[in-house]
Design an enzyme around this catalytic site. Structure first.
Site, mmCIF file in Angstrom:
data_model
loop_
_atom_site.group_PDB
_atom_site.id
_atom_site.type_symbol
_atom_site.label_atom_id
_atom_site.label_comp_id
_atom_site.label_asym_id
_atom_site.label_seq_id
_atom_site.Cartn_x
_atom_site.Cartn_y
_atom_site.Cartn_z
ATOM 1 N N SER A 119 0.729 -1.074 -0.034
ATOM 2 C CA SER A 119 -0.029 0.165 -0.055
ATOM 3 C C SER A 119 0.867 1.302 -0.056
ATOM 4 O O SER A 119 1.970 1.288 0.181
ATOM 5 C CB SER A 119 -0.870 -0.088 1.358
ATOM 6 O OG SER A 119 -1.623 1.214 1.277
ATOM 7 N N TYR A 175 -3.558 -0.659 10.348
ATOM 8 C CA TYR A 175 -3.157 -1.203 8.733
ATOM 9 C C TYR A 175 -1.797 -0.731 8.253
ATOM 10 O O TYR A 175 -1.177 -1.462 7.510
ATOM 11 C CB TYR A 175 -4.220 -0.273 8.112
ATOM 12 C CG TYR A 175 -4.304 -0.370 6.689
ATOM 13 C CD1 TYR A 175 -4.965 -1.744 5.990
ATOM 14 C CD2 TYR A 175 -3.746 0.385 5.828
ATOM 15 C CE1 TYR A 175 -4.991 -1.951 4.759
ATOM 16 C CE2 TYR A 175 -3.806 0.366 4.484
ATOM 17 C CZ TYR A 175 -4.304 -0.881 3.908
ATOM 18 O OH TYR A 175 -4.340 -1.218 2.498
#
Length: 678
Positions: free
Chosen positions: A555, A568
């Site tokens: 990500s 996350y």
């Protein structure tokens, strides 16, 4: 409107071709003769419709038929130069075609056209080939049929065989068909119904004779230690051996594999005549063209250890290649095509089952089905006589036939990822689904793995048949489930080449609101899950020695900080560093490890749909429906990122264009300055 004769032919063909007892996949051919109007002269013209080269009876349509003028086909008998120039007649058939389009005439066209019968079937039933390969086949044919079915000694398919059968038909008006030595059966009739009935009469009469007169143990006596292992043990052993076997079978060119533990295979390997019979090889041309002239057979009992099996298989493979090269050299002439490869297409493991190999999953599966046919043929021939296939020289003439080489040359170029096998986690939606679709489109076999097994299977079904994709359930946090997923991959397709760590989830919370459970959940799925998947897959990849790709869907958050995202982003950073660590460790095995850093992939995303989208929208003060547009506007390119864009990057990293790239993180975020790699 379809011609009535064609409709009858298609119906008969589909019925005969859909039953494996009557013929094997893509085996045999059917024909019908009739009258149609010549569009040029307006006059009636006598035609023959016959299944074209490479077609399958079970799925035959009108487009798969070759259409020929009978007057021109019969005229070829006046220019036939003889068996020594047999191959020239295939090209001559092109001059007998009626109209444009249609399939290419097969080598058996003359058989159908020269027989004085309106409808003709040429089939490869197991029972018929069993009689055709029996040492006393000629005598047994007379015993079973009298003069209603005539024995024809082996002759290579072609124009001369057509002339031979036509003469048999003329001299024996009472006959309904023939047994073609070493090959199969041919039957005919005045109507489509009669031809089909005569074909079934021959097939079923031979089958009943084998059942009522055959020896009870055609494969000999049980071989101590060779009985079938329990199902779980069979599959565990098969999965453990699959990567090595694929490596061996791919020595000359990469192959896809298929595994079966069909009871007939296990029974064959459990009896003491299997080494002799396997060494004799297959007989019907359709069989050995797909299975090679004989299989590689592991000569160890079922309870042998994995290490013992691995060592012996390596020895047997080296011997197999040497024997195949010697076979080629014994029979090759100056005009023979180059040797296509010396690796086995069939590998038999006592107590476990059969592995088969080919250029794609369908080819591998069909090769296995053909060897299963061959086992049934051996059983029938040994039950009523002695199995006696055509001799080695004739097998070579078929395997390295110039016409077969020409057929191979007409095959389309393979897709970029042909023979590659991919395991994609979190593939039931969003980015994972798009990746699975793209890899399959580019020729890969794909295992769609997801926590929701039902959705994974649905996505696999959307992608294609089980020859292209399968769906499985996986909890990537569970080590046993991860290993089971890798085992499923190697048993379904023979091995593994591409691993995409995509499974993930996210919770948007501030540091103070993030619980230990939140932290553990996200790290378990993404950091631990990627580790477990990579570890299990790497063992198979290393064993295969065919290189491979491991790709992490990380990500933008792995390198760029943002609010309310601690668990996350930290888990994604863990994944990002796993890429670097594994690239450094696995490079010596030819395994590339790369990452992709997406951002703002809202549309179709399972993560965003499960609440993450609403949470992030609240953080940024926008409507959830506008989140994709919001993300796009903060990028340099001002473009929204879709799942397909991530899939494009995965595909690119798996191609030869990136064969020298490992340890790379590719941003697919439309340009986020804060996420630039430094």
């Amino acid at each position: 409107m379809i011609h009535p004769t064609i409709a009858q032919l298609i119906g008969r063909s589909n019925r005969l071709g859909s039953n494996p007892k009557y013929t094997n996949y893509a085996g045999g051919n059917t024909s019908a003769k009739g009258t149609d109007t010549d569009p040029v002269t307006g006059e009636p013209v006598e035609l023959m419709w016959v299944k074209g080269s490479g077609g399958d009876l079970g799925t035959l349509t009108a487009q798969g038929l070759a259409v020929l003028r009978l007057d021109r086909l019969h005229a070829l008998t006046t220019v036939y130069p003889g068996p020594e120039r047999e191959d020239e007649m295939v090209a001559a058939l092109e001059y007998t075609l009626h109209g444009r389009g249609g399939a290419t005439p097969s080598i058996d066209t003359a058989m159908h056209g020269l027989i004085e019968a309106a409808h003709v079937d040429h089939l490869h039933p197991d029972s018929g080939i069993a009689l055709a390969t029996a040492a006393e086949g000629a005598e047994l044919t007379t015993t079973m049929f009298g003069d209603r079915v005539i024995w024809i000694p082996w002759r290579r398919p072609g124009f001369q065989l057509g002339l031979d059968i036509a003469e048999i038909r003329t001299q024996n008006p009472q006959a309904i068909g023939t047994i073609l030595g070493g090959h199969g059966i041919t039957a005919w009739g005045a109507t489509s119904e009669e031809a089909e009935a005569n074909s079934l009469t021959i097939i079923e009469t031979v089958q009943r004779f084998i059942e009522s007169h055959g020896r009870p143990a055609p494969f000999g006596n049980p071989l101590p230690g060779y009985a079938s292992l329990p199902r779980c043990e069979r599959h565990d052993k098969a999965a453990a051996l699959a990567p090595l076997l694929r490596r061996l079978a791919s020595t000359d060119r990469a192959q896809v594999g298929h595994f079966t533990d069909d009871p007939a295979v296990l029974e064959f390997l459990a009896h003491d005549q299997h080494p002799r019979l396997a060494e004799l090889g297959t007989s019907c041309p359709d069989h050995f063209l797909r299975t090679k002239i004989k299989p590689l057979v592991l000569d160890l009992p079922a309870n042998s250890t994995i290490e013992e099996c691995r060592a012996r298989l390596a020895e047997l493979h080296a011997a197999y290649r040497a024997e195949y090269r010697a076979y080629y050299q014994r029979h090759a002439t100056e005009d023979s095509p180059a040797m296509r490869g010396a690796d086995p297409a069939i590998v038999l493991i006592p107590g476990v089952g059969m592995f088969s190999y080919g250029k794609d999953k369908q080819t591998a599966r069909v090769a296995g089905e053909f060897y299963l046919n061959a086992i049934n043929v051996m059983r029938g021939a040994e039950a009523i006589s002695r199995y006696q296939p055509i001799d080695e020289a004739e097998k070579f003439r078929i395997e390295y036939w110039a016409l077969e080489e020409a057929k191979l040359a007409r095959m389309p170029e393979p897709e970029p990822l042909a023979t590659r096998i991919a395991l994609v986690t979190g593939a039931a939606s969003g980015i994972g689904k798009a990746i699975a679709r793209r890899l399959a489109t580019e020729g890969a076999c794909v295992v769609v793995a997801d926590l929701d097994g039902a959705k994974a299977r649905a996505v696999a079904a959307e992608i294609g048949s089980a020859d292209v994709a399968i769906g499985i359930s996986i909890d990537v946090t569970d080590e046993k489930q991860v290993q089971a997923a890798v085992d499923s991959c190697v048993l379904a397709f023979g091995g593994i080449d591409i691993v995409v760590n995509n499974a993930g989830l996210s919770l948007s919370k501030s540091l103070c609101d993030t619980t230990v459970e939140d932290w553990d959940l996200q790290h378990d799925v993404m950091a631990r899950g990627s580790f477990l998947v990579s570890k299990a897959a790497a063992k198979a990849l290393i064993d295969q020695r065919l290189g491979g790709d491991i790709i992490y869907i990380a990500s933008k958050n792995s390198v760029a900080a943002g609010p309310d995202n601690i668990a996350y982003a930290a888990a994604k950073a863990d994944q990002a560093h796993q890429v670097r660590l594994l690239a450094a460790e696995l490079g010596e095995h030819g395994i590339k490890v790369n990452g992709i850093n997406p951002d703002g992939v809202v549309r179709g995303s399972g993560i965003f749909a499960s609440g993450w989208g609403a949470q992030r929208a609240a953080v940024y003060g926008v409507e959830e429906s506008e989140l994709g547009t919001f993300y796009a506007q903060r990028t340099l390119l001002k473009r929204e990122v879709l799942p397909e864009h991530i899939a494009n990057a995965v595909f690119a990293l798996c191609t030869t264009d990136f064969s020298r790239t490992t340890g790379l993180h590719v941003p697919v975020d439309a340009g986020v300055v804060a996420a630039f790699l430094r």
